[in-house]
Design a protein around this motif. Structure first.
Motif, PDB file in Angstrom:
ATOM      1  N   LYS A 154       0.985  -1.264  -0.108  1.00  0.00           N
ATOM      2  CA  LYS A 154       0.072   0.015  -0.030  1.00  0.00           C
ATOM      3  C   LYS A 154       0.875   1.272   0.030  1.00  0.00           C
ATOM      4  O   LYS A 154       1.893   1.345   0.629  1.00  0.00           O
ATOM      5  N   MET A 203      -7.305   0.389  10.069  1.00  0.00           N
ATOM      6  CA  MET A 203      -6.885   0.666   8.565  1.00  0.00           C
ATOM      7  C   MET A 203      -6.396   2.181   8.380  1.00  0.00           C
ATOM      8  O   MET A 203      -5.362   2.038   7.886  1.00  0.00           O
ATOM      9  N   GLU A 204      -7.374   3.176   8.631  1.00  0.00           N
ATOM     10  CA  GLU A 204      -7.196   4.436   8.421  1.00  0.00           C
ATOM     11  C   GLU A 204      -8.190   5.140   9.279  1.00  0.00           C
ATOM     12  O   GLU A 204      -9.011   4.620   9.762  1.00  0.00           O
ATOM     13  N   GLY A 219      -8.094   4.938  -0.260  1.00  0.00           N
ATOM     14  CA  GLY A 219      -9.287   4.602  -1.426  1.00  0.00           C
ATOM     15  C   GLY A 219      -8.524   3.831  -2.567  1.00  0.00           C
ATOM     16  O   GLY A 219      -9.111   3.979  -3.661  1.00  0.00           O
TER      17      GLY A 219
HETATM   18  C1  MV4 Z   1      -6.767  -4.128   2.488  1.00  0.00           C
HETATM   19  C2  MV4 Z   1      -7.452  -5.130   2.213  1.00  0.00           C
HETATM   20  C3  MV4 Z   1      -7.380  -6.443   2.601  1.00  0.00           C
HETATM   21  N1  MV4 Z   1      -6.217  -6.687   3.538  1.00  0.00           N
HETATM   22  N2  MV4 Z   1      -5.846  -4.228   3.564  1.00  0.00           N
HETATM   23  C4  MV4 Z   1      -8.980  -0.851   0.325  1.00  0.00           C
HETATM   24  C5  MV4 Z   1      -8.705   0.739   0.041  1.00  0.00           C
HETATM   25  C6  MV4 Z   1      -8.042   0.877   1.302  1.00  0.00           C
HETATM   26  N3  MV4 Z   1      -8.695   1.928   2.025  1.00  0.00           N
HETATM   27  C7  MV4 Z   1      -7.653  -0.360   1.941  1.00  0.00           C
HETATM   28  N4  MV4 Z   1      -8.300  -1.504   1.325  1.00  0.00           N
HETATM   29  C8  MV4 Z   1      -7.947  -2.759   1.684  1.00  0.00           C
HETATM   30  N5  MV4 Z   1      -7.305  -2.972   2.383  1.00  0.00           N
HETATM   31  C9  MV4 Z   1      -5.519  -5.627   3.823  1.00  0.00           C
HETATM   32  N6  MV4 Z   1      -4.395  -6.015   4.698  1.00  0.00           N
HETATM   33  C10 MV4 Z   1      -8.701  -5.000   1.417  1.00  0.00           C
HETATM   34  C11 MV4 Z   1      -9.026  -3.553   1.095  1.00  0.00           C
HETATM   35  C12 MV4 Z   1      -9.999  -3.615   0.024  1.00  0.00           C
HETATM   36  C13 MV4 Z   1     -11.274  -2.992   0.584  1.00  0.00           C
HETATM   37  C14 MV4 Z   1     -11.241  -2.122   1.883  1.00  0.00           C
HETATM   38  C15 MV4 Z   1     -12.400  -1.594   2.272  1.00  0.00           C
HETATM   39  C16 MV4 Z   1     -13.553  -1.402   1.476  1.00  0.00           C
HETATM   40  C17 MV4 Z   1     -13.278  -1.861   0.131  1.00  0.00           C
HETATM   41  C18 MV4 Z   1     -12.371  -2.581  -0.154  1.00  0.00           C
HETATM   42  C19 MV4 Z   1     -12.328  -3.578  -1.482  1.00  0.00           C
HETATM   43  C20 MV4 Z   1     -11.304  -3.995  -1.908  1.00  0.00           C
HETATM   44  C21 MV4 Z   1     -10.209  -3.901  -1.224  1.00  0.00           C
END
Ligand code: MV4
Length: 451
Positions: A158, A287-288, A164
């Motif tokens: 990432k 995550m954020e 996003g």
């Molecule tokens: C992830 C994940 C799976 N594992 N991180 C997508 C946008 C960004 N904000 C972080 N995202 C993701 N991070 C790990 N370690 C899957 C996603 C992700 C996702 C997350 C939230 C809402 C929709 C999504 C769609 C695809 C992937």
């Protein structure tokens, strides 16, 4: 309390803030670009200032013009809404240097949370569960290889400056890591001017569940339950709800305590959202953090019977928190009505709204800046309206949403309404057992009502 607030935004959120100010006895200043001269936010504000032509950087992103508008009108505070300058630490700094209160957190908090890798390290320090992965950033391919080996494939690369989904690559095996690292770095550098990357364990089919937080400047923090935001298409949320169908009281309290520990650790103030991934076993990982009010805030408001915008303004003026955590009182669902064509990959559909009828009645709320005869400009995001329904149970909120969608009439532009009608009948949505991959991987196109 403030006597005059300038709203540095447009569309439905500008109107939402104007309405809150009106109810609080605060005067309002709308700024607008020439593309928005006929917008409702311009009609409903007490004073208006045209700040330039349609492109963002010449109007809603133009800091000197917005500060000048605040000074000319004697505004004592600026509400940034979401998007545009809402998470621009430099803007927050310039506001305070200009003697105008920025309605949001301090620049330092915005900056720390803006770098996703720093945010993650900060939350880890605070004891918030984070996805296993590299501490800090990963400097080169050798480093990436070593960390990926340590956390175990699959991993996800990432961008620190991201969010996003930009500059993100899933890596299933070692042979792919070099290419993923290089392409993610190039993409991040091009998109954000910052190529730094970090690595995490890839969580398969996660749900996106976020916690609403609110803090005052006296060290008080609270959380206002969760929002389920897994129904997204290419990282654009389409449907949100509160409470989440997978979060029970025990998990809610655990996630809420974690979110508040994070807020305490950075001495947060104002409204914020902690985004978590929730895996199949209902483990949750930070995550954020979004340091702004979000599009989907109404589901929290209607689930709890509260006004987040008023509280946000009050705490920015130095007042103590009045909101308290408590169990959901209702189930609330929001669908985003966008000027996009769901039959053709959600392509934008700007134009004139020839006919408009909004639904109403028990348990229905519509937040929108459009009206019959209004022309949707092609320059900005395509959100036309947020349709929110709320009832005693998830089932009754869904029944109200079906009914409200049937009452809704928008002619002249294509909208996401058919998608939402389909989803409100989809057995996977009805079961509550969906994840962030659902919209992007299911073939729901055949189920749309005939065009
Ligand atoms: C992830 C994940 C799976 N594992 N991180 C997508 C946008 C960004 N904000 C972080 N995202 C993701 N991070 C790990 N370690 C899957 C996603 C992700 C996702 C997350 C939230 C809402 C929709 C999504 C769609 C695809 C992937």
């Amino acid at each position: 309390m403030f006597t005059k607030v300038l709203i540095a935004n447009r569309g439905e959120i500008a109107l939402r803030v104007i309405r809150a100010c009106r109810e609080m006895g605060i005067r309002t200043v709308a700024v607008y670009s020439t593309a928005d001269k006929d917008s409702l936010h311009v009609k409903f504000a007490d004073e208006v200032v045209c700040i330039g032509p349609p492109p963002g950087r010449e109007s809603y992103l133009n800091i000197p013009r917005i500060i000048s508008a605040a000074q000319i009108t004697n505004a004592d505070a600026i509400h940034p809404g979401y998007g545009f300058l809402a998470e621009n630490a430099g803007f927050a700094e310039i506001c305070s240097e200009s003697g105008v209160t920025f309605i949001g957190p301090e620049p330092g908090a915005i900056r720390r949370m803006g770098d996703k890798s720093v945010a993650k390290d900060t939350m880890r320090e605070a004891g918030v569960p984070v996805v296993p992965g590299s501490p800090g950033t990963v400097d080169d391919i050798a480093d990436a290889r070593r960390i990926a080996e340590e956390v175990g494939y699959p991993v996800i690369v990432k961008a620190s400056a991201g969010g996003g989904g930009k500059g993100m690559r899933v890596v299933r095996e070692e042979s792919e890591i070099e290419r993923a690292f290089t392409t993610a770095q190039t993409e991040a550098l091009a998109a954000f001017g910052d190529g730094s990357l970090y690595i995490e364990k890839f969580i398969e089919e996660p749900r996106h569940v976020e916690i609403q937080v609110m803090s005052d400047m006296h060290g008080n923090h609270t959380f206002l339950n969760e929002r389920e935001c897994s129904i997204q298409r290419r990282h654009q949320k389409l449907i949100e709800e509160s409470p989440s169908p997978v979060v029970d009281e025990a998990l809610r309290m655990k996630m809420g305590e974690a979110a508040m520990a994070g807020c305490r650790h950075v001495n947060y103030r104002g409204a914020g959202t902690m985004e978590f991934l929730v895996d199949k076993h209902r483990n949750f990982y930070f995550m954020e953090m979004n340091t702004r009010i979000q599009v989907e805030h109404p589901v929290t408001e209607e689930s709890l019977g509260i006004d987040l915008i008023k509280e946000q303004i009050a705490v920015a003026a130095g007042e103590r928190l009045t909101l308290r955590q408590g169990p959901p009182r209702k189930h609330a669902i929001e669908v985003r009505i966008n000027a996009e064509d769901p039959y053709h990959e959600f392509r934008p559909s700007p134009g004139r709204i020839a006919t408009l009828h909004f639904p109403g009645g028990h348990g229905v709320r519509v937040d929108s800046h459009i009206y019959q005869g209004y022309t949707v400009p092609p320059n900005y995001d395509s959100l036309l309206a947020k349709l929110i329904t709320f009832g005693e149970t998830r089932g009754s909120a869904i029944a109200k949403m079906r009914r409200a969608l049937d009452e809704l009439v928008i002619e002249g532009v294509k909208t996401t309404t058919p998608f939402h009608k389909m989803m409100m009948e989809h057995e996977v949505f009805l079961s509550g057992r969906f994840d962030t991959q659902f919209v992007d991987t299911h073939n729901w196109l055949d189920r749309l009502p005939k065009e």
